[in-house]
Design a protein around this motif. Structure first.
Motif, mmCIF file in Angstrom:
data_model
loop_
_atom_site.group_PDB
_atom_site.id
_atom_site.type_symbol
_atom_site.label_atom_id
_atom_site.label_comp_id
_atom_site.label_asym_id
_atom_site.label_seq_id
_atom_site.Cartn_x
_atom_site.Cartn_y
_atom_site.Cartn_z
ATOM 1 N N PHE A 187 35.281 38.930 44.860
ATOM 2 C CA PHE A 187 34.384 37.863 45.280
ATOM 3 C C PHE A 187 35.192 36.648 45.713
ATOM 4 O O PHE A 187 36.161 36.262 45.042
ATOM 5 C CB PHE A 187 33.435 37.475 44.145
ATOM 6 C CG PHE A 187 32.385 38.505 43.843
ATOM 7 C CD1 PHE A 187 31.108 38.393 44.371
ATOM 8 C CD2 PHE A 187 32.671 39.607 43.036
ATOM 9 C CE1 PHE A 187 30.131 39.338 44.094
ATOM 10 C CE2 PHE A 187 31.702 40.555 42.757
ATOM 11 C CZ PHE A 187 30.431 40.426 43.292
ATOM 12 N N SER A 188 34.800 36.048 46.803
ATOM 13 C CA SER A 188 35.448 34.825 47.259
ATOM 14 C C SER A 188 35.000 33.664 46.374
ATOM 15 O O SER A 188 34.029 33.772 45.614
ATOM 16 C CB SER A 188 35.079 34.538 48.714
ATOM 17 O OG SER A 188 33.681 34.247 48.807
ATOM 18 N N TYR A 194 28.149 35.033 41.937
ATOM 19 C CA TYR A 194 27.579 36.377 41.937
ATOM 20 C C TYR A 194 28.415 37.357 41.115
ATOM 21 O O TYR A 194 27.972 38.470 40.835
ATOM 22 C CB TYR A 194 27.493 36.915 43.368
ATOM 23 C CG TYR A 194 26.575 36.141 44.283
ATOM 24 C CD1 TYR A 194 25.343 35.659 43.841
ATOM 25 C CD2 TYR A 194 26.936 35.889 45.603
ATOM 26 C CE1 TYR A 194 24.500 34.953 44.685
ATOM 27 C CE2 TYR A 194 26.099 35.193 46.460
ATOM 28 C CZ TYR A 194 24.886 34.723 45.989
ATOM 29 O OH TYR A 194 24.052 34.033 46.836
ATOM 30 N N ARG A 195 29.634 36.950 40.748
ATOM 31 C CA ARG A 195 30.565 37.868 40.066
ATOM 32 C C ARG A 195 30.168 38.067 38.610
ATOM 33 O O ARG A 195 29.965 37.086 37.884
ATOM 34 C CB ARG A 195 31.991 37.315 40.141
ATOM 35 C CG ARG A 195 33.058 38.250 39.579
ATOM 36 C CD ARG A 195 34.429 37.585 39.660
ATOM 37 N NE ARG A 195 35.496 38.513 39.330
ATOM 38 C CZ ARG A 195 35.962 38.716 38.097
ATOM 39 N NH1 ARG A 195 35.431 38.051 37.081
ATOM 40 N NH2 ARG A 195 36.941 39.575 37.894
ATOM 41 N N PRO A 196 30.065 39.311 38.159
ATOM 42 C CA PRO A 196 29.761 39.552 36.740
ATOM 43 C C PRO A 196 30.872 38.982 35.853
ATOM 44 O O PRO A 196 32.046 39.023 36.225
ATOM 45 C CB PRO A 196 29.733 41.088 36.649
ATOM 46 C CG PRO A 196 29.557 41.576 38.044
ATOM 47 C CD PRO A 196 30.207 40.558 38.920
ATOM 48 N N VAL A 208 33.107 46.693 36.319
ATOM 49 C CA VAL A 208 34.085 46.141 35.380
ATOM 50 C C VAL A 208 34.879 45.001 36.010
ATOM 51 O O VAL A 208 35.750 45.241 36.847
ATOM 52 C CB VAL A 208 35.060 47.243 34.900
ATOM 53 C CG1 VAL A 208 35.892 46.722 33.725
ATOM 54 C CG2 VAL A 208 34.306 48.509 34.507
ATOM 55 N N PRO A 209 34.601 43.750 35.638
ATOM 56 C CA PRO A 209 35.421 42.626 36.124
ATOM 57 C C PRO A 209 36.785 42.655 35.436
ATOM 58 O O PRO A 209 36.862 42.645 34.210
ATOM 59 C CB PRO A 209 34.609 41.390 35.728
ATOM 60 C CG PRO A 209 33.753 41.840 34.583
ATOM 61 C CD PRO A 209 33.502 43.311 34.768
ATOM 62 N N LYS A 210 37.847 42.727 36.228
ATOM 63 C CA LYS A 210 39.187 42.894 35.679
ATOM 64 C C LYS A 210 39.941 41.570 35.618
ATOM 65 O O LYS A 210 39.603 40.599 36.300
ATOM 66 C CB LYS A 210 39.983 43.895 36.516
ATOM 67 C CG LYS A 210 39.279 45.230 36.742
ATOM 68 C CD LYS A 210 38.949 45.954 35.450
ATOM 69 C CE LYS A 210 40.130 46.595 34.800
ATOM 70 N NZ LYS A 210 39.747 47.449 33.637
ATOM 71 N N ALA A 211 41.000 41.547 34.821
ATOM 72 C CA ALA A 211 41.784 40.330 34.611
ATOM 73 C C ALA A 211 42.510 39.882 35.874
ATOM 74 O O ALA A 211 42.894 38.717 35.983
ATOM 75 C CB ALA A 211 42.791 40.555 33.483
ATOM 76 N N ASN A 212 42.703 40.790 36.835
ATOM 77 C CA ASN A 212 43.395 40.421 38.076
ATOM 78 C C ASN A 212 42.448 39.846 39.128
ATOM 79 O O ASN A 212 42.843 39.636 40.274
ATOM 80 C CB ASN A 212 44.140 41.630 38.646
ATOM 81 C CG ASN A 212 43.211 42.779 39.009
ATOM 82 O OD1 ASN A 212 41.997 42.688 38.859
ATOM 83 N ND2 ASN A 212 43.778 43.873 39.497
ATOM 84 N N GLY A 213 41.183 39.604 38.765
ATOM 85 C CA GLY A 213 40.215 39.016 39.680
ATOM 86 C C GLY A 213 39.364 40.022 40.426
ATOM 87 O O GLY A 213 38.352 39.671 41.027
ATOM 88 N N MET A 249 26.492 41.710 44.785
ATOM 89 C CA MET A 249 27.606 42.579 45.135
ATOM 90 C C MET A 249 27.730 42.746 46.647
ATOM 91 O O MET A 249 28.828 42.975 47.163
ATOM 92 C CB MET A 249 27.417 43.946 44.463
ATOM 93 C CG MET A 249 28.629 44.865 44.513
ATOM 94 S SD MET A 249 30.006 44.262 43.494
ATOM 95 C CE MET A 249 29.291 44.359 41.841
ATOM 96 N N LYS A 250 26.615 42.614 47.348
ATOM 97 C CA LYS A 250 26.663 42.788 48.816
ATOM 98 C C LYS A 250 27.492 41.697 49.484
ATOM 99 O O LYS A 250 27.911 41.845 50.640
ATOM 100 C CB LYS A 250 25.246 42.819 49.390
ATOM 101 C CG LYS A 250 24.436 41.552 49.190
ATOM 102 C CD LYS A 250 23.037 41.721 49.750
ATOM 103 C CE LYS A 250 22.188 40.470 49.552
ATOM 104 N NZ LYS A 250 21.856 40.243 48.135
ATOM 105 N N GLU A 251 27.753 40.602 48.780
ATOM 106 C CA GLU A 251 28.569 39.526 49.335
ATOM 107 C C GLU A 251 30.061 39.707 49.027
ATOM 108 O O GLU A 251 30.900 38.964 49.525
ATOM 109 C CB GLU A 251 28.121 38.172 48.767
ATOM 110 C CG GLU A 251 26.651 37.849 48.986
ATOM 111 C CD GLU A 251 26.316 37.652 50.461
ATOM 112 O OE1 GLU A 251 27.252 37.470 51.274
ATOM 113 O OE2 GLU A 251 25.113 37.685 50.801
ATOM 114 N N ALA A 252 30.388 40.708 48.200
ATOM 115 C CA ALA A 252 31.783 40.906 47.808
ATOM 116 C C ALA A 252 32.595 41.530 48.938
ATOM 117 O O ALA A 252 32.055 42.193 49.832
ATOM 118 C CB ALA A 252 31.851 41.801 46.567
ATOM 119 N N GLN A 253 33.882 41.316 48.889
ATOM 120 C CA GLN A 253 34.798 41.917 49.864
ATOM 121 C C GLN A 253 35.270 43.261 49.336
ATOM 122 O O GLN A 253 35.770 43.371 48.213
ATOM 123 C CB GLN A 253 36.009 40.997 50.076
ATOM 124 C CG GLN A 253 37.087 41.591 50.961
ATOM 125 C CD GLN A 253 38.375 40.791 50.938
ATOM 126 O OE1 GLN A 253 38.433 39.725 50.336
ATOM 127 N NE2 GLN A 253 39.403 41.313 51.587
#
Length: 331
Positions: A187-188, A194-196, A208-213, A249-253
């Protein structure tokens, strides 16, 4: 994912070992970070299991093989909207398991290797044509593409390749492949809301949101497949399910997608222990989808076996490598 409370384990022993392993992993993370400066991306934000309706909850409870080691917290529709505003607003409710955690698996693997090297281990990569050398007295060493190495103990921890290595010494420890596909998105700053902020452990998707972004979306399950190709159908399935639960999620890269192969065993239990027919030979493979979760306890158990303790003392007789031969499952 260290999904101790969320995962539906095939056997009570695995559930017990999973709890022990998560505790060990958390302790090891602190040791590796302070002693060796190695980070594994451990995050302890808890997991959410969301439902579309009451009937989905009932179905979910009925399908579980194991009881919960820790009772989850129930969030109704209002609580979900308050605590996880990025989740689909039509969500009926969700179970929240606050003690669940997750790591970056490649970082953990590197951390184990670097920590072992710091304690005197030698890591050798790119070695081919490995065979265990034995005689009537047991293990004598291994032969490889760069020559012979003598040793008294050999541990086979080679996942899917473990079966082939064991076959070289006339032992049958069958594993079969279960392919899984996974995708990563990001996510920008503009769409950060929007990011979980915690893992979604749903029936049809893991987010799964990870520690590396990054945010990882997984995983498909394709029994019998051992290729590492990523299919359009698999990625479509992941993206559709992820977008349902997290509309933003539709806005994610989209970053990338990849595939891996899980090593499953006929009875759903890993092979962990000494091969009693060949002195000095040990197995540690067949963990299916819980290899990362069970990594710490597997290492601890193998270490204790090498120090002279028995599978009976450790309470892991059911994981003995040659159990399927005794049961007549394999010849």
């Amino acid at each position: 994912m260290l999904a101790v409370d969320s995962e539906d384990f095939a056997h009570p022993l695995i559930s017990k070992l999973a709890r022990q392993s998560r505790k060990l992993l958390h302790e090891q993370q602190e040791q590796m970070a302070t002693r060796y400066g190695v980070e594994i991306g451990l995050q302890r934000h808890g997991f959410l299991t969301p439902f579309r309706s009451y009937s989905e909850i009932s179905s979910y409870k009925n399908k579980r093989n194991s009881t919960w080691s820790t009772e989850p917290v129930w969030w109704d529709r209002y609580a979900v909207q308050q605590e996880a505003p990025w989740l689909n607003r039509d969500t009926y409710g969700a179970y929240y398991r606050p003690f669940e955690s997750e790591v970056l698996p490649v970082h953990l693997t590197q951390a184990y290797a670097e920590s072992a090297q710091a304690m005197g281990a030698r890591v050798m990569e790119g070695i081919r044509d490995i065979r265990v050398k034995t005689n009537e007295h047991g293990v004598q060493g291994i032969t490889t593409s760069i020559g012979e190495m003598r040793c008294k103990h050999v541990i086979i921890a080679a996942g899917l390749q473990g079966e082939e290595l064991m076959r070289h010494v006339d032992l049958s420890l069958p594993v079969w492949s279960v392919k899984g596909e996974i995708a990563a998105v990001q996510f920008s700053a503009e769409h950060a809301g929007y990011r979980p902020d915690r893992t979604v452990y749903a029936e049809d998707i893991y987010i799964v949101p990870k520690a590396n972004g990054e945010v990882w979306l997984g995983a498909t399950s394709l029994p019998g497949r051992s290729d590492q190709n990523v299919s359009v159908q698999g990625v479509q399935k992941l993206l559709a399910a992820a977008t349902h639960w997290v509309p933003g999620m539709k806005e994610a890269q989209f970053l990338r997608a990849w595939a891996g192969v899980r090593p499953a065993t006929p009875d759903g239990l890993p092979y962990i222990g000494a091969c009693k027919s060949i002195h000095g030979l040990y197995a540690a493979f067949g963990h299916y989808r819980n290899g990362i979760l069970l990594s710490a306890i597997t290492g601890r158990l193998i270490a204790e076996l090498l120090e002279g303790r028995s599978s009976e003392e450790l309470g892991i007789e059911e994981l003995c490598p040659e159990r399927l031969n005794r049961k007549g499952v394999v010849q």
